[in-house]
Design an enzyme around this catalytic site. Structure first.
Site, PDB file in Angstrom:
ATOM      1  N   LYS A  78      -9.672   2.423  -2.946  1.00  0.00           N
ATOM      2  CA  LYS A  78     -10.141   1.842  -1.680  1.00  0.00           C
ATOM      3  C   LYS A  78     -11.520   2.384  -1.325  1.00  0.00           C
ATOM      4  CE  LYS A  78      -8.613   1.252   3.138  1.00  0.00           C
ATOM      5  NZ  LYS A  78      -7.596   1.659   4.143  1.00  0.00           N
ATOM      6  N   GLU A 137       0.824  -1.215   0.000  1.00  0.00           N
ATOM      7  CA  GLU A 137       0.000   0.000   0.000  1.00  0.00           C
ATOM      8  C   GLU A 137       0.860   1.268   0.000  1.00  0.00           C
ATOM      9  OE1 GLU A 137      -3.433   1.970   2.905  1.00  0.00           O
ATOM     10  OE2 GLU A 137      -2.049   0.450   3.675  1.00  0.00           O
ATOM     11  N   CYS A 180      -5.291  -2.513   2.478  1.00  0.00           N
ATOM     12  CA  CYS A 180      -5.138  -2.414   3.930  1.00  0.00           C
ATOM     13  C   CYS A 180      -6.253  -3.179   4.633  1.00  0.00           C
ATOM     14  CB  CYS A 180      -5.072  -0.950   4.379  1.00  0.00           C
ATOM     15  SG  CYS A 180      -4.423  -0.743   6.061  1.00  0.00           S
TER      16      CYS A 180
END
Length: 545
Positions: A360, A291, A417
């Site tokens: 995300k 990430e 994540c």
């Protein structure tokens, strides 16, 4: 009949007893979960850590003392289980203090429900306690404030025969079983201590137990449930059919401080050095970085900054020499340079072109996303008081990346994540056609092993629920390979540089699991049963013996 537990002792004694029992659970529950002592949790503690909390509500004299007990449990268990949130940059007081205050309130409300069902007949309350707790864990794991950490199922994540039920019920089926057993252990302590049964008309400072014969019946029922869950697990684990193809991946763990200002070039140099060494030794289909490994937005600066940095051999030079595409984290300014940005996963081809972008969708509340950021007054508060300098925008679509393997295309999803801890997010990927999950994570800021293993433990249930393998490429841990049964196959040591090469089994055209089809139906059922039980307590007045 609803029979509230009462006492002839002074009320403060019972209140203190309930608080002490809640405190005991507050201390032991974080030890049952992955922690600095037991990195992957303790199944033994997982069988007893909530038993004192169960007894706290049985002994509580009234609703107020139950709420106090719940608040104490919430404060202690949250602080001990999530202490590593104190390392979250300059606004750590908010990232740790916020959850502690939040779970004090949340567990205070939970205590009202648990106290209510503890007033039911002793023969019902162990199962009702587990029903309410399961509904609570479901509610705390969804939505904007969702935080699927610290679930009662997690201490048992390594017991593969018992976790396979998650492809039907989700993780919450195992939560129910774990909490039911702990409630029974609490109930057993009442029976063995000689407390009278609910039908006995004895006044005094006694909670009512279910009696020996009922205790035996509950024990036999629990053993049959366990045997059924384990049998199903053994059946699922026996599925050893050969994979249709394999995806060869290189997972790079750079172990650098991604939050340190000014070390972007040094981080790139490390990533390139590790990658080139691994590519010289392995034939691969995909290179994976963690990430936000590319901290300068690649899409906006591919022909500028990335053509020059690192000096001597730029990132673009590295790409041109690479035989495989790179899947990496990077900010993505979807409105152009200077515009709103996603925390994104980019699939970058050797020629430098971006062939896929995923933004995300499940953002970390009050860190990656804050409410009312668009209001100038609130933005000044976040900037000047909290210390939050910028926020991400949530991604607006599900992206499935098409990768090339030896025997044709492979379709991958890239949860970013803590998205791999959210069952609904991963379920959406599965239903959209994903054949493998590639998680990109940076937990290096936590500076603790337990933060990494807690995240990993949550993620492994996603592979069971969907029957999809998962690879996790992280900055500092836990870089790993998880098979479709949720078992850890390979990993790198945490907080060390390294590259993990793995050949991932890909199973094409497999049908959706029951869980991927019906979603959290089991958890919703627990929520509905909780509502029915609470309505029942409101309709019938308590009687005091």
């Amino acid at each position: 009949m609803l029979t509230p537990t009462t006492s002839e002792l002074p009320s403060e004694n019972l209140t203190m007893k309930a608080i002490f029992l809640a405190l005991t659970s507050g201390l032991f529950f974080p030890l049952a979960l992955p922690n600095e002592v037991f990195h992957f949790g303790s199944p033994l503690l997982g069988l007893v850590s909530l038993s004192p909390l169960y007894l706290a509500f049985v002994f509580a004299r009234d609703r107020r003392s139950a709420v106090y007990a719940g608040m104490v449990f919430g404060a202690v268990s949250t602080a001990l289980g999530n202490f590593w949130l104190a390392n979250f940059g300059e606004f750590s007081a908010w990232t740790l203090g916020g959850p502690i205050l939040g779970y004090i309130g949340y567990n205070g409300l939970l205590a009202v429900a648990l106290y209510a069902v503890s007033r039911f007949d002793a023969n019902l309350r162990p199962a009702l306690f587990a029903v309410v707790w399961t509904a609570y864990e479901f509610l705390k794991s969804i939505g904007y404030l969702g935080y699927p950490w610290g679930l009662a199922a997690y201490p048992f994540a390594g017991l593969s025969a018992f976790t396979q039920i998650a492809d039907v019920t989700g993780v919450y089926g195992l939560t129910f079983m774990a909490v039911y057993l702990q409630a029974l252990i609490g109930e057993l302590s009442l029976v063995l201590s000689g407390y009278p049964r609910a039908r006995d008309r004895i006044s005094g400072p006694y909670p009512r137990s279910m009696g020996p014969s009922r205790m035996i019946a509950h024990g036999v029922f629990a053993l049959l449930l366990l045997a059924g869950i384990a049998s199903y697990g053994v059946y699922r684990l026996a599925d050893d059919r050969e994979a249709d193809t394999h995806l060869r991946v290189l997972l790079v763990q750079q172990n650098t401080d991604s939050w340190a200002f000014g070390n972007e070039e040094e981080t790139l140099e490390t990533l390139i050095r590790l990658s080139e060494d691994a590519l010289s030794r392995h034939d691969a289909d995909l290179l994976v970085w963690s990430e936000t490994s590319l901290r300068v937005p690649y899409a906006s600066y591919a022909d500028g900054w990335y053509e020059q940095v690192p000096r001597g051999r730029s990132f673009r030079d590295f790409l041109r020499a690479s035989p495989v595409p790179l899947l990496t984290g990077s900010p993505y300014q979807h409105g152009g340079a200077g515009g709103a940005a996603w925390n994104a996963a980019l699939l970058i081809q050797p020629d430098g072109e971006i062939s896929g972008v995923y933004g995300k969708r499940q953002l970390v509340p009050f860190a990656e996303s804050v409410p009312f950021w668009e209001w100038q007054a609130m933005r000044r508060f976040y900037l000047d008081i909290v210390g939050i300098q910028a926020v991400w925008e949530p991604g607006n679509e599900i992206t499935i990346f098409e990768l090339s393997a030896m025997d044709g295309p492979v379709f991958a999803a890239a949860p970013i994540c803590f998205e791999d801890a959210f069952a609904g997010v991963v379920r959406d990927f599965h239903r959209a056609g994903a054949e493998v999950l590639v998680n990109l994570t940076n937990n290096a800021w936590s500076e603790t092993d337990s933060a990494q293993t807690q995240h990993f433990t949550a993620a492994r249930f996603r592979s069971i629920e969907t029957r999809l393998p998962m690879v996790r490429s992280t900055n500092a841990g836990l870089t790993s390979v998880i098979d479709r049964h949720g078992r850890l196959q390979e990993s790198l040591p945490m907080f060390e540089e390294g590259v993990l090469y793995a050949e991932i089994e890909i199973f094409r055209e497999q049908s959706l699991t029951v869980y991927s089809t019906i979603g959290d139906s089991f958890a919703v059922l627990m929520l509905l049963l909780t509502a029915v039980a609470l309505i029942q307590t409101c309709r019938r007045p308590e009687t005091v013996e």
